[in-house]
Scaffold this motif. Sequence first.
Motif, PDB file in Angstrom:
ATOM      1  N   VAL A   1     -20.297  17.338 -20.053  1.00 55.20           N
ATOM      2  CA  VAL A   1     -20.193  18.373 -21.080  1.00 55.20           C
ATOM      3  C   VAL A   1     -19.010  18.064 -21.989  1.00 55.20           C
ATOM      4  O   VAL A   1     -18.189  17.190 -21.702  1.00 55.20           O
ATOM      5  N   ARG A   2     -18.918  18.788 -23.084  1.00 59.31           N
ATOM      6  CA  ARG A   2     -17.842  18.527 -24.051  1.00 59.31           C
ATOM      7  C   ARG A   2     -16.484  18.721 -23.397  1.00 59.31           C
ATOM      8  O   ARG A   2     -16.197  19.786 -22.839  1.00 59.31           O
ATOM      9  N   PRO A   3     -15.627  17.693 -23.450  1.00 62.30           N
ATOM     10  CA  PRO A   3     -14.349  17.764 -22.725  1.00 62.30           C
ATOM     11  C   PRO A   3     -13.423  18.849 -23.242  1.00 62.30           C
ATOM     12  O   PRO A   3     -12.584  19.357 -22.503  1.00 62.30           O
ATOM     13  N   GLU A   4     -13.571  19.243 -24.519  1.00 60.78           N
ATOM     14  CA  GLU A   4     -12.689  20.280 -25.058  1.00 60.78           C
ATOM     15  C   GLU A   4     -13.279  21.667 -24.882  1.00 60.78           C
ATOM     16  O   GLU A   4     -12.703  22.660 -25.339  1.00 60.78           O
ATOM     17  N   GLY A   5     -14.433  21.757 -24.226  1.00 66.29           N
ATOM     18  CA  GLY A   5     -15.120  23.037 -24.107  1.00 66.29           C
ATOM     19  C   GLY A   5     -14.458  23.997 -23.135  1.00 66.29           C
ATOM     20  O   GLY A   5     -13.504  23.665 -22.425  1.00 66.29           O
ATOM     21  N   GLN A   6     -15.006  25.206 -23.093  1.00 63.69           N
ATOM     22  CA  GLN A   6     -14.490  26.257 -22.219  1.00 63.69           C
ATOM     23  C   GLN A   6     -15.143  26.164 -20.852  1.00 63.69           C
ATOM     24  O   GLN A   6     -16.335  25.912 -20.727  1.00 63.69           O
ATOM     25  N   ARG A   7     -14.337  26.378 -19.817  1.00 60.52           N
ATOM     26  CA  ARG A   7     -14.847  26.366 -18.442  1.00 60.52           C
ATOM     27  C   ARG A   7     -14.501  27.693 -17.770  1.00 60.52           C
ATOM     28  O   ARG A   7     -13.370  28.174 -17.873  1.00 60.52           O
ATOM     29  N   MET A   8     -15.465  28.247 -17.068  1.00 57.26           N
ATOM     30  CA  MET A   8     -15.226  29.461 -16.280  1.00 57.26           C
ATOM     31  C   MET A   8     -15.752  29.231 -14.880  1.00 57.26           C
ATOM     32  O   MET A   8     -16.894  28.792 -14.701  1.00 57.26           O
ATOM     33  N   LEU A   9     -14.936  29.503 -13.902  1.00 59.45           N
ATOM     34  CA  LEU A   9     -15.310  29.284 -12.507  1.00 59.45           C
ATOM     35  C   LEU A   9     -15.146  30.594 -11.753  1.00 59.45           C
ATOM     36  O   LEU A   9     -14.065  31.189 -11.758  1.00 59.45           O
ATOM     37  N   PHE A  10     -16.222  31.034 -11.128  1.00 56.43           N
ATOM     38  CA  PHE A  10     -16.204  32.280 -10.357  1.00 56.43           C
ATOM     39  C   PHE A  10     -16.639  31.996  -8.929  1.00 56.43           C
ATOM     40  O   PHE A  10     -17.552  31.207  -8.690  1.00 56.43           O
ATOM     41  N   SER A  11     -15.970  32.650  -7.999  1.00 57.14           N
ATOM     42  CA  SER A  11     -16.233  32.367  -6.595  1.00 57.14           C
ATOM     43  C   SER A  11     -15.753  33.535  -5.757  1.00 57.14           C
ATOM     44  O   SER A  11     -14.794  34.222  -6.113  1.00 57.14           O
ATOM     45  N   ALA A  12     -16.433  33.765  -4.647  1.00 56.61           N
ATOM     46  CA  ALA A  12     -15.985  34.822  -3.731  1.00 56.61           C
ATOM     47  C   ALA A  12     -14.769  34.365  -2.941  1.00 56.61           C
ATOM     48  O   ALA A  12     -13.917  35.163  -2.556  1.00 56.61           O
ATOM     49  N   THR A  13     -14.684  33.058  -2.666  1.00 56.94           N
ATOM     50  CA  THR A  13     -13.527  32.497  -1.985  1.00 56.94           C
ATOM     51  C   THR A  13     -13.062  31.286  -2.775  1.00 56.94           C
ATOM     52  O   THR A  13     -13.842  30.616  -3.446  1.00 56.94           O
ATOM     53  N   LEU A  14     -11.775  31.018  -2.706  1.00 60.35           N
ATOM     54  CA  LEU A  14     -11.192  29.895  -3.443  1.00 60.35           C
ATOM     55  C   LEU A  14     -10.460  29.009  -2.444  1.00 60.35           C
ATOM     56  O   LEU A  14      -9.264  29.133  -2.225  1.00 60.35           O
ATOM     57  N   ASP A  15     -11.209  28.106  -1.822  1.00 58.56           N
ATOM     58  CA  ASP A  15     -10.597  27.266  -0.809  1.00 58.56           C
ATOM     59  C   ASP A  15     -10.321  25.878  -1.372  1.00 58.56           C
ATOM     60  O   ASP A  15     -10.367  25.650  -2.580  1.00 58.56           O
ATOM     61  N   ARG A  16     -10.067  24.923  -0.492  1.00 52.26           N
ATOM     62  CA  ARG A  16      -9.580  23.627  -0.935  1.00 52.26           C
ATOM     63  C   ARG A  16     -10.578  22.893  -1.819  1.00 52.26           C
ATOM     64  O   ARG A  16     -10.203  22.254  -2.798  1.00 52.26           O
ATOM     65  N   ASN A  17     -11.867  22.968  -1.495  1.00 52.53           N
ATOM     66  CA  ASN A  17     -12.859  22.273  -2.311  1.00 52.53           C
ATOM     67  C   ASN A  17     -12.903  22.823  -3.730  1.00 52.53           C
ATOM     68  O   ASN A  17     -13.035  22.072  -4.696  1.00 52.53           O
ATOM     69  N   VAL A  18     -12.797  24.133  -3.853  1.00 52.63           N
ATOM     70  CA  VAL A  18     -12.786  24.735  -5.179  1.00 52.63           C
ATOM     71  C   VAL A  18     -11.500  24.377  -5.909  1.00 52.63           C
ATOM     72  O   VAL A  18     -11.486  24.178  -7.129  1.00 52.63           O
ATOM     73  N   ASP A  19     -10.410  24.259  -5.168  1.00 54.91           N
ATOM     74  CA  ASP A  19      -9.127  23.860  -5.744  1.00 54.91           C
ATOM     75  C   ASP A  19      -9.268  22.531  -6.501  1.00 54.91           C
ATOM     76  O   ASP A  19      -8.712  22.346  -7.586  1.00 54.91           O
TER      77      ASP A  19
END
Length: 468
Positions: free
Chosen positions: A217-235
């Motif tokens: 995807v476009r490198p300058e684009g917007q990113r949104m990440l949603f998750s119920a838990t934020l563990d090491r893999n999501v980090d």
Amino acid sequence: MNRTTTRTNNRHAPARSGHGGRRPAVQREFAVPKTLTPALPAVEAFADLDMPEPLLAALGSEGVTVPFPIQAATLPNALAGRDVLGRGRTGSGKTLAFGLALLARTAGQRAEPRQPLALILVPTRELAQQVTDALTPYARALKLRTATVVGGMPIGRQAGALRGGAEVVVATPGRLKDLIERGDCRLNQVAITVLDEADQMADMGFMPQVTALLDQVRPEGQRMLFSATLDRNVDLLVRRYLTDPVVHSVDPSAGAVTTMEHHVLHVHGADKNAATTEIAARDGRVIMFLDTKHAVDRLTEHLLNSGVRAAALHGGKSQPQRTRTLTQFKTGHVTVLVATNVAARGIHVDNLDLVVNVDPPTDPKDYLHRGGRTARAGESGSVVTLVTPNQRRDMTRLMAAAGIVPQTTQVRSGEEALSRITGAQAPSGIPVTITSPRQDRPVRGARGSRGRRGRPSQERRHGPGMAA
């Protein structure tokens, strides 16, 4: 192309001062990224947001007026183009938190064939369909075209939708990868990317596919990440793909957890099947979780023979079967959904007030996501786990790890305690034949409708997608 943190923030609207950038702490296993830009203050109403008039009108017509906490906090920043990292328990309203911003920022644009402008990645087919259904009325109001790209469905039809042009694509990683390899989709024009249930995608082994897609995807684009838990893999995803994100973690007191009761019911092994059957025969709908497809099929067959309108949902079912079963459960044709963890995410059913772990989960995250099918969007509900003597020690550890203090009760089938906690009652004992509402011939896992229950639809009260 790998994205680096050298990306400038000139796509971000100026942040208003005076809020201090304070936000609730994220759970301790996650290292919160350092935010450079102060967060915009939360809003009290959707009308306070800078969104297109047709979108605000659509919210009003859907009966959606007051944002949930995660929406109130993240939408001002997402609408300004900021990267967003949102943590919220299932049912906290994540779908509209990212969906409204994505649609508002894409409004007025037209996608070229095979080149979507916005992408929502989700782990399961069911969640993809739910997100699509939730956002469709708002996309329609803005004259934006959507395409849903998932496995288990005809790839030709999905390729056709992309070739015809779709501004917004909701996809599971594997099928989207297949379509890209076929030449039916390119991501180089995607300016807004959302990862929903990112921890589940990591748990399911999608990380290599997800990172490969994000690199396109476009490198300058917007990113949104949603998750119920934020563990090491999501980090890892956050550090690689999000720049100066606004971080928001929903206060559990504002979410579903305060309206959910947790019960551990100690049962004897020889009595477990009878207790399970009585719970299934209760008035009202229930989801029952088991560990394996075989166990799900066996219990479903037993319940049908006992006079309980049950249907099975697991990964061994075709996508049309899974879709039909969910529809029948939502409309009341089926009152008991017997499922493996395939149903633990991405399924929203109005007025579902009981989830039963017939087989206790072995992972705290599995427990939370199974339980998250009830008590959604401020509703009340109970999670009941049946525990035999040899499972008690492991269950005590799991509950402690999940941060839950359950009510523990010794129960037996036919006793008052079981009925008081779960609504259990004796089944009719008359075998039922379940037929599809659109066919006359019997179909496994479905039955003629009794019609909807009298309670008002949660979707009508809170808006579709409020409980993603």
